[in-house]
Design a protein around this motif. Structure first.
Motif, PDB file in Angstrom:
ATOM      1  N   GLU A 174     157.842 111.171  87.709  1.00 31.20           N
ATOM      2  CA  GLU A 174     157.114 111.266  86.455  1.00 31.20           C
ATOM      3  C   GLU A 174     157.896 111.799  85.858  1.00 31.20           C
ATOM      4  N   THR A 194     159.075 119.101  83.425  1.00 27.87           N
ATOM      5  CA  THR A 194     158.136 120.234  83.558  1.00 27.87           C
ATOM      6  C   THR A 194     157.695 120.478  84.145  1.00 27.87           C
ATOM      7  N   ASN A 195     156.490 121.847  84.868  1.00 21.02           N
ATOM      8  CA  ASN A 195     155.790 122.415  85.435  1.00 21.02           C
ATOM      9  C   ASN A 195     154.068 121.536  86.031  1.00 21.02           C
ATOM     10  N   ASP A 196     154.067 120.655  85.616  1.00 20.65           N
ATOM     11  CA  ASP A 196     152.892 119.571  85.782  1.00 20.65           C
ATOM     12  C   ASP A 196     153.558 118.298  85.985  1.00 20.65           C
ATOM     13  N   GLU A 197     154.983 117.877  86.200  1.00 16.90           N
ATOM     14  CA  GLU A 197     155.473 116.262  86.839  1.00 16.90           C
ATOM     15  C   GLU A 197     155.822 116.515  87.789  1.00 16.90           C
ATOM     16  N   SER A 198     156.494 115.945  88.283  1.00 13.66           N
ATOM     17  CA  SER A 198     156.780 114.737  89.107  1.00 13.66           C
ATOM     18  C   SER A 198     158.411 114.669  88.950  1.00 13.66           C
TER      19      SER A 198
END
Length: 301
Positions: free
Chosen positions: A87, A80-84
């Motif tokens: 992650e 997803t765009n909000d995780e490395s």
């Protein structure tokens, strides 16, 4: 007085540039993480007086959606765009195996243009080593089943060819994945080309029966990497319980490497990596054996 901010050819500062930046200029591929989760387990004993044979297992999930519906794949999913990447890998590992405190490392990034029939997908593969006794396997959202497969790696062919400015080394590897429900096979050709100090490596899936996407390449690479690392690191201890015998530890090394080891040489190799306890096995049928535990400080001895 502060310096004036640097400006580009259009006269924009970095802040102004970012405000005007059009993210649609470049197509954005999707990114996934794929998990190669290995364990070593005891096979059923035919003779209770002997140590049970061990086998290297790999966790696969059966796809319940297109593409490759009904085929087996590595557990994984989209980032997803909000995780490395790390992650995302930890999240997928937790989702697929229900555990999160294990050894994990990033292996390789796979970016062939047509590796996924849906769209342009780049995948980062991770390897995790676990003691499966502390594990409850469950299938993820797009999977209908999750099972351990016995993983076998064999070299079918090796060939060296002299080139005008170097040489190439070609190998054909067969991967067999099996359990009481299914048997999967894949054949991978690896061509390494050496020219001076430059080395290029090409991998091609020649045959893939039941293994989806290009996951056969990932499996071959992961087993090769695991075999290399077990020779010079303490990575094998991630496959062990807290207490173990030296014979059990040697079996784990042997099944991972795919070859037998001389006991005396093996024990010299790992003597600083283990700590002797005052506990013994209590198995019926053979003499009690001394139990050992991993020594995390062995590198500093």
């Amino acid at each position: 007085m502060g310096k004036d901010p640097l400006r580009d050819k259009q006269g924009l500062t970095e802040e102004e540039f970012l405000q005007k930046y059009d993210i649609s200029i470049y197509e954005r591929p999707s990114v996934t993480v794929d998990m190669l989760i290995f364990t070593v387990v005891d096979e059923e004993k035919e003779n209770y007086r002997k140590l049970p044979e061990k086998s290297l297992k790999l966790l696969l999930v059966k796809r319940g959606v297109h593409p490759y519906i009904g085929q087996w794949a590595l557990p994984g999913g989209f980032v997803t765009n909000d995780e490395s990447l790390d992650e995302a890998a930890l999240r997928e590992l937790k989702t697929e195996t229900n555990i999160d405190d294990v050894y994990m490392e990033q292996l390789y990034t796979w970016g062939d243009v047509k590796r996924d029939p849906r769209t342009r997908v780049i995948s980062c593969s991770y390897m995790a080593l676990i003691d499966s006794r502390a594990l409850e396997v469950k299938a993820g959202d797009d999977a209908v089943d999750a099972r351990w497969f016995d993983a076998r790696y064999s070299v079918l062919e090796e060939k060296k060819t002299i080139l005008e400015k170097g040489f190439s080394f070609e190998r054909v590897i067969k991967i067999t994945l099996s359990n009481d429900q299914a048997k999967l096979e894949a054949t991978i050709k690896i061509i390494e080309k050496y020219s001076g100090k430059a080395v290029t490596v090409e991998r091609d899936v020649m045959v893939s029966n039941g293994v989806s996407f290009d996951h056969a390449k990932m499996i071959q690479y992961a087993i090769e990497r695991l075999r290399n690392k077990i020779e010079y690191t303490d990575i094998a201890f991630n496959l062990m319980p807290e207490l173990f015998t030296l014979s059990e530890l040697q079996q784990v090394y042997e099944v991972t490497l795919g070859r037998e080891l001389l006991s005396s040489a093996f024990r010299r190799k790992i003597k600083d990596m283990v700590i002797e306890t005052n506990q013994f096995t209590k198995d019926a049928g053979h003499r009690p054996a001394k139990l050992f535990r991993f020594n995390p400080n062995w590198r500093y001895l």
